[in-house]
Design an enzyme around this catalytic site. Structure first.
Site, PDB file in Angstrom:
ATOM      1  N   GLU A   1     -22.012 -14.319 -12.600  1.00  0.00           N
ATOM      2  CA  GLU A   1     -20.768 -14.109 -14.037  1.00  0.00           C
ATOM      3  C   GLU A   1     -19.447 -12.967 -13.405  1.00  0.00           C
TER       4      GLU A   1
ATOM      5  N   TYR B   1     -28.288 -13.199 -12.904  1.00  0.00           N
ATOM      6  CA  TYR B   1     -26.774 -13.397 -14.019  1.00  0.00           C
ATOM      7  C   TYR B   1     -25.076 -12.078 -13.567  1.00  0.00           C
TER       8      TYR B   1
ATOM      9  N   GLU C   1     -22.728 -31.194 -30.274  1.00  0.00           N
ATOM     10  CA  GLU C   1     -23.057 -32.446 -29.672  1.00  0.00           C
ATOM     11  C   GLU C   1     -24.654 -32.697 -29.215  1.00  0.00           C
TER      12      GLU C   1
ATOM     13  N   CYS D   1     -22.335  -6.666 -21.269  1.00  0.00           N
ATOM     14  CA  CYS D   1     -22.228  -7.891 -21.841  1.00  0.00           C
ATOM     15  C   CYS D   1     -19.810  -7.574 -21.963  1.00  0.00           C
TER      16      CYS D   1
ATOM     17  N   CYS E   1     -24.343  -2.083 -21.953  1.00  0.00           N
ATOM     18  CA  CYS E   1     -23.277  -3.121 -22.512  1.00  0.00           C
ATOM     19  C   CYS E   1     -22.513  -3.129 -23.070  1.00  0.00           C
TER      20      CYS E   1
ATOM     21  N   LYS F   1     -17.441  -7.718 -19.468  1.00  0.00           N
ATOM     22  CA  LYS F   1     -18.068  -8.665 -18.669  1.00  0.00           C
ATOM     23  C   LYS F   1     -17.566  -9.813 -19.521  1.00  0.00           C
TER      24      LYS F   1
ATOM     25  N   HIS G   1     -18.288 -33.441 -34.812  1.00  0.00           N
ATOM     26  CA  HIS G   1     -17.394 -34.485 -34.097  1.00  0.00           C
ATOM     27  C   HIS G   1     -16.609 -34.111 -34.098  1.00  0.00           C
TER      28      HIS G   1
HETATM   29  P1  FAD Z   1     -28.226   1.425 -21.702  1.00  0.00           P
HETATM   30  O1  FAD Z   1     -27.566   0.615 -22.336  1.00  0.00           O
HETATM   31  O2  FAD Z   1     -28.381   0.794 -20.822  1.00  0.00           O
HETATM   32  O3  FAD Z   1     -28.506   3.044 -22.548  1.00  0.00           O
HETATM   33  C1  FAD Z   1     -28.766   3.332 -21.692  1.00  0.00           C
HETATM   34  C2  FAD Z   1     -28.030   5.140 -21.656  1.00  0.00           C
HETATM   35  O4  FAD Z   1     -29.151   5.812 -21.991  1.00  0.00           O
HETATM   36  C3  FAD Z   1     -26.955   4.959 -20.954  1.00  0.00           C
HETATM   37  O5  FAD Z   1     -25.691   5.371 -21.432  1.00  0.00           O
HETATM   38  C4  FAD Z   1     -27.578   6.601 -20.343  1.00  0.00           C
HETATM   39  O6  FAD Z   1     -26.975   6.837 -19.548  1.00  0.00           O
HETATM   40  C5  FAD Z   1     -28.571   6.794 -21.179  1.00  0.00           C
HETATM   41  N1  FAD Z   1     -29.687   7.925 -20.139  1.00  0.00           N
HETATM   42  C6  FAD Z   1     -30.129   7.404 -19.452  1.00  0.00           C
HETATM   43  N2  FAD Z   1     -31.078   8.807 -18.768  1.00  0.00           N
HETATM   44  C7  FAD Z   1     -30.902   9.876 -19.810  1.00  0.00           C
HETATM   45  C8  FAD Z   1     -31.295  10.737 -20.294  1.00  0.00           C
HETATM   46  N3  FAD Z   1     -32.369  11.135 -19.208  1.00  0.00           N
HETATM   47  N4  FAD Z   1     -30.726  11.788 -20.579  1.00  0.00           N
HETATM   48  C9  FAD Z   1     -29.602  11.151 -21.311  1.00  0.00           C
HETATM   49  N5  FAD Z   1     -29.726   9.953 -21.393  1.00  0.00           N
HETATM   50  C10 FAD Z   1     -29.299   9.195 -20.643  1.00  0.00           C
HETATM   51  N6  FAD Z   1     -27.006  -8.560 -22.484  1.00  0.00           N
HETATM   52  C11 FAD Z   1     -26.355  -9.364 -23.274  1.00  0.00           C
HETATM   53  O7  FAD Z   1     -27.305  -9.840 -24.095  1.00  0.00           O
HETATM   54  N7  FAD Z   1     -25.495 -10.282 -22.717  1.00  0.00           N
HETATM   55  C12 FAD Z   1     -25.098 -10.124 -21.947  1.00  0.00           C
HETATM   56  O8  FAD Z   1     -23.743 -10.333 -21.541  1.00  0.00           O
HETATM   57  C13 FAD Z   1     -25.208  -8.600 -21.180  1.00  0.00           C
HETATM   58  N8  FAD Z   1     -24.475  -8.731 -19.985  1.00  0.00           N
HETATM   59  C14 FAD Z   1     -24.486  -8.186 -18.972  1.00  0.00           C
HETATM   60  C15 FAD Z   1     -23.434  -7.634 -17.458  1.00  0.00           C
HETATM   61  C16 FAD Z   1     -23.804  -6.742 -17.302  1.00  0.00           C
HETATM   62  C17 FAD Z   1     -22.665  -6.259 -15.789  1.00  0.00           C
HETATM   63  C18 FAD Z   1     -24.795  -5.620 -17.414  1.00  0.00           C
HETATM   64  C19 FAD Z   1     -25.216  -4.716 -16.624  1.00  0.00           C
HETATM   65  C20 FAD Z   1     -26.016  -5.706 -18.532  1.00  0.00           C
HETATM   66  C21 FAD Z   1     -25.466  -6.803 -18.944  1.00  0.00           C
HETATM   67  N9  FAD Z   1     -26.954  -7.030 -20.047  1.00  0.00           N
HETATM   68  C22 FAD Z   1     -25.980  -8.062 -20.847  1.00  0.00           C
HETATM   69  C23 FAD Z   1     -27.569  -6.266 -20.467  1.00  0.00           C
HETATM   70  C24 FAD Z   1     -27.051  -5.378 -21.531  1.00  0.00           C
HETATM   71  O9  FAD Z   1     -26.423  -4.202 -21.718  1.00  0.00           O
HETATM   72  C25 FAD Z   1     -28.403  -4.150 -22.121  1.00  0.00           C
HETATM   73  O10 FAD Z   1     -29.901  -5.060 -21.679  1.00  0.00           O
HETATM   74  C26 FAD Z   1     -28.436  -3.255 -22.402  1.00  0.00           C
HETATM   75  O11 FAD Z   1     -27.684  -2.677 -22.054  1.00  0.00           O
HETATM   76  C27 FAD Z   1     -29.652  -2.502 -23.073  1.00  0.00           C
HETATM   77  O12 FAD Z   1     -29.845  -1.592 -23.577  1.00  0.00           O
HETATM   78  P2  FAD Z   1     -31.090   0.004 -23.785  1.00  0.00           P
HETATM   79  O13 FAD Z   1     -30.483   0.749 -25.550  1.00  0.00           O
HETATM   80  O14 FAD Z   1     -32.450  -0.630 -23.168  1.00  0.00           O
HETATM   81  O15 FAD Z   1     -30.185   0.621 -22.672  1.00  0.00           O
HETATM   82  P1  NDP Z   2     -31.460  -9.646 -11.341  1.00  0.00           P
HETATM   83  O1  NDP Z   2     -33.275  -8.586 -11.648  1.00  0.00           O
HETATM   84  O2  NDP Z   2     -31.700 -10.821 -12.453  1.00  0.00           O
HETATM   85  O3  NDP Z   2     -31.017 -10.561 -10.365  1.00  0.00           O
HETATM   86  C1  NDP Z   2     -31.541  -9.934  -8.853  1.00  0.00           C
HETATM   87  C2  NDP Z   2     -30.924 -10.309  -7.734  1.00  0.00           C
HETATM   88  O4  NDP Z   2     -30.249 -10.077  -6.803  1.00  0.00           O
HETATM   89  C3  NDP Z   2     -31.875 -11.773  -7.613  1.00  0.00           C
HETATM   90  O5  NDP Z   2     -30.438 -13.012  -7.373  1.00  0.00           O
HETATM   91  C4  NDP Z   2     -32.304 -11.076  -6.077  1.00  0.00           C
HETATM   92  O6  NDP Z   2     -32.987 -12.419  -5.221  1.00  0.00           O
HETATM   93  C5  NDP Z   2     -30.887 -10.894  -5.676  1.00  0.00           C
HETATM   94  N1  NDP Z   2     -31.807  -9.628  -4.926  1.00  0.00           N
HETATM   95  C6  NDP Z   2     -32.574  -8.434  -5.207  1.00  0.00           C
HETATM   96  N2  NDP Z   2     -33.316  -8.061  -3.972  1.00  0.00           N
HETATM   97  C7  NDP Z   2     -31.796  -8.385  -3.235  1.00  0.00           C
HETATM   98  C8  NDP Z   2     -31.243  -7.111  -1.789  1.00  0.00           C
HETATM   99  N3  NDP Z   2     -32.432  -6.558  -1.501  1.00  0.00           N
HETATM  100  N4  NDP Z   2     -30.389  -8.114  -0.918  1.00  0.00           N
HETATM  101  C9  NDP Z   2     -30.466  -9.566  -1.640  1.00  0.00           C
HETATM  102  N5  NDP Z   2     -30.216  -9.297  -2.780  1.00  0.00           N
HETATM  103  C10 NDP Z   2     -31.031  -9.303  -3.573  1.00  0.00           C
HETATM  104  O7  NDP Z   2     -30.573  -8.506 -11.696  1.00  0.00           O
HETATM  105  P2  NDP Z   2     -29.560  -8.995 -12.683  1.00  0.00           P
HETATM  106  O8  NDP Z   2     -28.380  -7.291 -11.647  1.00  0.00           O
HETATM  107  O9  NDP Z   2     -28.408  -9.879 -12.089  1.00  0.00           O
HETATM  108  O10 NDP Z   2     -29.414  -8.157 -13.724  1.00  0.00           O
HETATM  109  C11 NDP Z   2     -30.145  -7.987 -15.075  1.00  0.00           C
HETATM  110  C12 NDP Z   2     -30.178  -8.320 -15.854  1.00  0.00           C
HETATM  111  O11 NDP Z   2     -29.554  -7.963 -16.366  1.00  0.00           O
HETATM  112  C13 NDP Z   2     -30.903  -9.628 -15.888  1.00  0.00           C
HETATM  113  O12 NDP Z   2     -32.231 -10.045 -15.748  1.00  0.00           O
HETATM  114  C14 NDP Z   2     -30.683  -9.756 -17.500  1.00  0.00           C
HETATM  115  O13 NDP Z   2     -31.398  -9.491 -18.602  1.00  0.00           O
HETATM  116  C15 NDP Z   2     -29.330  -8.538 -17.823  1.00  0.00           C
HETATM  117  N6  NDP Z   2     -27.887  -9.226 -17.877  1.00  0.00           N
HETATM  118  C16 NDP Z   2     -27.823 -10.449 -18.987  1.00  0.00           C
HETATM  119  C17 NDP Z   2     -26.620 -11.114 -19.053  1.00  0.00           C
HETATM  120  C18 NDP Z   2     -26.322 -11.900 -19.498  1.00  0.00           C
HETATM  121  O14 NDP Z   2     -27.284 -12.160 -21.072  1.00  0.00           O
HETATM  122  N7  NDP Z   2     -25.410 -12.619 -19.188  1.00  0.00           N
HETATM  123  C19 NDP Z   2     -25.587 -10.729 -17.177  1.00  0.00           C
HETATM  124  C20 NDP Z   2     -26.192  -9.507 -16.397  1.00  0.00           C
HETATM  125  C21 NDP Z   2     -27.552  -9.347 -16.977  1.00  0.00           C
HETATM  126  P3  NDP Z   2     -34.434 -13.071  -5.355  1.00  0.00           P
HETATM  127  O15 NDP Z   2     -34.064 -14.260  -6.400  1.00  0.00           O
HETATM  128  O16 NDP Z   2     -34.609 -13.147  -4.304  1.00  0.00           O
HETATM  129  O17 NDP Z   2     -35.001 -11.606  -5.797  1.00  0.00           O
END
Ligand code: FAD
Ligand code: NDP
Length: 580
Positions: free
Chosen positions: A304, A300, A572, A164, A159, A167, A567
């Site tokens: 985004e 997502y 709204e 997050c 995140c 992003k 408003h």
């Molecule tokens: P993570 O935050 O992924 O933390 C896991 C940590 O464990 C990492 O630092 C990793 O390196 C470490 N780790 C892994 N394996 C090991 C190991 N064996 N030993 C030690 N450390 C290890 N969510 C939202 O709510 N709003 C958003 O707007 C949003 N935008 C997103 C945009 C993007 C591009 C992405 C990729 C995700 C987004 N998410 C968003 C999702 C959100 O980031 C995740 O749901 C959240 O970070 C999950 O938290 P977590 O604690 O499960 O894991």
């Molecule tokens: P998702 O698993 O949600 O979506 C994957 C996308 O990639 C789908 O559109 C899927 O298509 C497509 N895809 C999968 N495999 C292939 C392939 N081989 N070739 C082409 N297209 C493919 O993953 P994201 O990575 O977008 O997000 C992961 C999670 O992170 C989300 O579920 C969300 O919970 C979290 N997140 C939250 C955000 C927020 O809160 N604003 C922002 C970003 C991430 P198909 O539908 O055909 O399977």
């Protein structure tokens, strides 16, 4: 040497001596029913104990109770210690007996930590801080394996570093760009052509992210959580091997573990993907301007990223395998697609990449896309956003028998987030069948620590979690899509209320006239209870957050209609909708 009598010691010395002399000490009051209950528990276990009745030893009793409070933050009796370790009051002792910790304490097994959390992301940090606040000895292992392009980052997880936070800041850059286009209509004398500087934006955002990394380390220290910047792998159910980046290895033990290792971006299995493609792990710290971009994926992350890249002036094409935003209301998903296309983003659909080749050197390298019907394209940057894989493959779970869902490698947990191994829990993105969102991971981490160490019983409620897709027109949503409502209740039992609107902010420039939209999905047989709230427009995240409470509390269409709006706001639109 003569042993001093207890009566000659001060309260602190007396407590320390008792804990040294006896395996089980119960600080008690003779009339207290909870003390009687705790003693009965040890009697039933045939375990001898020393009970000190504080009400029967005059002023000493008051002083000892004060000492115990300073030592344990517990004011009440019984106050139970086993082998010198504080167990707690009556409920905590019974709980420790039920979950096996009392037996461990009685056997004298000593672990390095009460809890080791693997993963210092949203969930892991929340759980570790909470557990430490209850006096537990906690360690967090966090280690970032570099992306195939070599990108790495600091403490805080996805995140903060590659999700997050960067992003949303890039989304903000996009909004500023759009607002600058409208600025002249509001009297601002801005040039017709304003230029965006990619590297300046990245530098500013990365500086902010680094300050957050530093802040997290500080907070862990302040909370007396041990931070190990090391990769953890299970050796047995109470031991992990941790390896730091200099390859120093140590073994550490704990009574409980929380696995919060999250996930990492997936790459399609095609030639050139890992060599030439990048993912969200690399994008937010990309040192060079991305140039012409292909974004593969349609959920997502793909939408985004495409949204903010386009808005800062980058030529973007999105390659969609099937539908947009699987799992979301498809009417709104397509409206997002139309809006993006209307603003100049290109879509190739349905299509999947089959090969990437580098066609010339440069910074960034050029790629060539080759898909089913031989659609070829040349791009400077190819961003894969095709889903994320749980980081469960190399952490020794097979050594200890933690069960995974074989189809996605995610950890199977029960409603208390316990894995198939008794003392090992999992939270956040790594668990099977739950939402991958930061607030979900945080909530699960906090509540789990409270259940483990504060005798609480509240479970994480994974239903009606609001979310927002931060596309140029934001899409906020809580509950279910219209499709899912129809599937659950039948078409005849669903009433949909909706309306298109134009936010006042857009009126002077006639921006996106009638492109913003709100929709309530209601179940007729439940008195038109709202089961789906959807809004497409500016600040949809802020709008949805408030309405989500209403949906969670079971609000009906009539409740939405009764509430007087603020408003002029875009929120709204959530209140006054026409039947659709
Ligand atoms: P993570 O935050 O992924 O933390 C896991 C940590 O464990 C990492 O630092 C990793 O390196 C470490 N780790 C892994 N394996 C090991 C190991 N064996 N030993 C030690 N450390 C290890 N969510 C939202 O709510 N709003 C958003 O707007 C949003 N935008 C997103 C945009 C993007 C591009 C992405 C990729 C995700 C987004 N998410 C968003 C999702 C959100 O980031 C995740 O749901 C959240 O970070 C999950 O938290 P977590 O604690 O499960 O894991
Ligand atoms: P998702 O698993 O949600 O979506 C994957 C996308 O990639 C789908 O559109 C899927 O298509 C497509 N895809 C999968 N495999 C292939 C392939 N081989 N070739 C082409 N297209 C493919 O993953 P994201 O990575 O977008 O997000 C992961 C999670 O992170 C989300 O579920 C969300 O919970 C979290 N997140 C939250 C955000 C927020 O809160 N604003 C922002 C970003 C991430 P198909 O539908 O055909 O399977």
């Amino acid at each position: 040497m003569l042993k001093r009598k207890h009566s000659e010691m001060n309260a602190a010395e007396r407590v320390a001596q008792l804990l040294k002399d006896y395996r089980v000490v119960i600080f008690s009051k003779s009339y207290c029913p909870f003390c009687v209950k705790v003693k009965a528990l040890f009697d039933s276990l045939h375990v001898e104990y020393k009970a000190l009745e504080l009400d029967l030893i005059g002023e000493d009793g008051v002083a000892i109770q004060q000492t115990l409070f300073e030592k344990t933050k517990q004011k009440t009796v019984p106050n139970v210690f086993v082998n010198g370790k504080h167990v707690g009051g009556c409920d905590a002792t019974i709980q420790a007996h039920q979950d096996g910790r009392l037996a461990e304490l009685l056997s004298g097994v000593q672990y390095d930590y009460d809890l080791i959390v693997i993963g210092g992301g949203s969930g892991g940090l929340a759980a570790s801080k909470e557990a430490a606040s209850f006096g537990k000895k906690v360690a967090v292992c966090d280690f970032v394996v570099p992306s195939p392009q070599g990108t790495t980052w600091g403490l805080g997880g996805t995140c903060v570093n590659v999700g997050c936070i960067p992003k949303k800041l890039m989304h903000k850059a996009a909004i500023i760009g759009e607002d600058l286009k409208d600025a002249r209509a509001f009297g601002w004398d801005v040039p017709e052509q304003v230029v965006h500087n990619w590297t300046n934006m990245v530098d500013e955002i990365q500086n902010y992210v680094k300050s957050l990394n530093f802040g997290y380390r500080k907070v862990l220290k302040e909370n007396t959580v041990t931070y190990l910047n090391a990769y953890a792998q299970f050796v047995d159910a109470h031991t992990v091997k941790v390896t730091d980046k200099k390859n120093n290895v140590q073994h550490i033990t704990a009574r409980d573990f929380i696995i919060a290792v999250g996930g990492r971006p997936r790459y399609p299995d095609i030639p050139g993907a890992k060599e030439y493609g990048i993912t969200s792990d690399d994008l937010f710290s990309l040192k060079y301007h991305p140039g012409k971009c292909l974004i593969v994926g349609a959920s997502y992350i793909a939408l985004e990223c495409a949204g903010f890249l386009h808005a800062v002036g980058i030529d973007c094409t999105i390659m969609v395998r099937s539908i947009l935003l699987r799992g979301f209301d498809q009417q709104l998903a397509e409206m997002i697609g139309d809006h993006m296309m209307g603003h100049g983003m290109k879509f190739i659909r349905p299509c999947v990449p089959t090969k990437i080749e580098k066609i010339s050197d440069g910074e960034p390298g050029f790629g060539k896309m080759d898909s089913g019907e031989i659609v070829e394209g040349e791009y400077n940057t190819i961003l894969f956003a095709v889903g994320r894989s749980a980081c469960t493959h190399n952490i020794g779970l097979d050594n200890i028998g933690v069960k995974l869902n074989p189809s996605n490698g995610k950890i199977i947990v029960d409603k208390e987030e316990r894995t198939s191994v008794n003392n090992i829990y999992a939270i956040g993105d790594v668990i099977d069948g739950k939402l991958e969102l930061t607030p979900v991971a945080i909530q699960a981490g906090k509540l789990l620590a409270q259940r483990l160490y504060k005798n609480q019983t509240v479970l994480t409620d994974y239903v009606n979690v609001p979310t927002t897709v931060f596309t140029p027109l934001e899409y906020g949503f809580v509950g279910v899509s219209e499709e899912d409502a129809v599937a659950s209740y039948g078409k005849d039992d669903i009433e949909v209320y909706h309306s298109f609107y134009q936010p006042l902010e857009y009126a002077l420039t006639d921006r996106d006239n009638n492109k913003c939209y709100g929709k309530l999905v209601c179940v007729k047989s439940k008195g038109e209870r709202v089961v789906g709230f959807h809004v497409l427009g500016p600040n949809a995240g802020e709008v949805t957050q408030g309405f989500a409470l209403g949906v969670k509390l079971g609000a009906k269409k009539s409740d939405f209609a009764d509430l007087i709006g603020i408003h002029p706001t875009t929120a709204e639109v959530g209140l006054h909708k026409d039947s659709g």
